[in-house]
Design an enzyme around this catalytic site. Structure first.
Site, PDB file in Angstrom:
ATOM      1  N   GLN A  28       0.834  -1.201   0.000  1.00 45.29           N
ATOM      2  CA  GLN A  28       0.000   0.000   0.000  1.00 45.29           C
ATOM      3  C   GLN A  28       0.868   1.250   0.000  1.00 45.29           C
ATOM      4  OE1 GLN A  28      -3.580  -0.459   0.388  1.00 45.29           O
ATOM      5  NE2 GLN A  28      -3.583   1.626  -0.338  1.00 45.29           N
ATOM      6  N   PHE A  29       1.403   1.616  -1.175  1.00 44.47           N
ATOM      7  CA  PHE A  29       2.277   2.785  -1.257  1.00 44.47           C
ATOM      8  C   PHE A  29       1.565   4.061  -0.855  1.00 44.47           C
ATOM      9  CE2 PHE A  29       0.298   3.070  -5.381  1.00 44.47           C
ATOM     10  CZ  PHE A  29       0.271   4.428  -5.670  1.00 44.47           C
ATOM     11  N   THR A  30       0.237   4.091  -0.938  1.00 42.34           N
ATOM     12  CA  THR A  30      -0.506   5.303  -0.615  1.00 42.34           C
ATOM     13  C   THR A  30      -0.444   5.654   0.871  1.00 42.34           C
ATOM     14  OG1 THR A  30      -2.585   4.090  -0.410  1.00 42.34           O
ATOM     15  CG2 THR A  30      -2.063   5.027  -2.582  1.00 42.34           C
TER      16      THR A  30
END
Length: 150
Positions: A78-80
C-alpha cells in the site's frame, strides 16, 4: 515502514475478477515502504505484530495475540500510506520507495511474518489493481510506523 493492521473476521484480495488470496479470523495488514526502510524495520514490525494483544480473552478484554488465537494474516502492499497531502488536494507519493526497494522488503516482510506465525501468509500482488474485501472485527484498527518506535 508503515502498516495499518485491521483485526478481521475474514478478508480477501481479488485481482482481475479472480480470487487471489483469502483468510479467516486474523489481520489484514496494509504495508507501505519508504526509501529509508531496511530489514531492521521488517524485524521490528513482525515482532510487534505477532505480539500485539488485540484479541479478546475469556473476560472480554483485549489480551490475546494473533498467535494465541491461531489467526491468519493477509498482507497487501500500500504505497498510498506515504501520501503527502500538504499542498493542494492531489496527494503525491514522493516518500514511497521505488520498486527496487519496496518489492524485496515487502517479500521479506511476508516471509518473516509467515515464519514467525508458523503458517503461510496471504498476499496481494505488488503493483496490481486489487479489490480488497474485509469484515473488520470490533472495529479494531492499529497504525504503526517504524520511524515512531517510542
Amino acid at each position: 515502514m508503515r502498516v495499518v493492521i485491521q483485526r478481521v473476521q475474514h478478508a480477501s484480495v481479488t485481482i482481475e475478477g479472480t480470487l487471489h488470496s483469502k483468510i479467516g479470523k486474523g489481520y489484514l495488514i496494509l504495508l507501505g515502504v519508504c526509501e529509508e526502510d531496511t530489514s531492521e524495520d521488517v524485524e521490528w514490525l513482525v515482532k510487534k505484530i505477532v505480539g500485539l494483544r488485540v484479541f479478546e480473552d475469556e473476560n472480554g478484554v483485549m489480551n490475546r495475540s494473533i498467535m494465541e488465537e491461531d489467526g491468519e494474516a493477509l498482507v497487501v502492499s500500500q504505497f498510498t500510506l506515504y501520501a503527502s497531502y500538504k499542498k493542494g488536494n492531489r496527494p503525491s507519493w514522493f516518500r514511497a520507495a521505488s520498486h527496487e526497494i519496496s518489492i524485496p522488503l515487502y517479500e521479506e516482510f511476508c516471509s518473516k511474518l509467515s515464519e514467525a506465525m508458523n503458517k503461510p501468509v496471504g498476499t496481494g500482488e505488488f503493483g496490481a489493481d486489487m479489490k480488497v474485501e474485509l469484515l473488520n472485527d470490533g472495529p479494531v484498527t492499529i497504525c504503526m510506523d517504524t520511524k515512531n518506535k517510542e
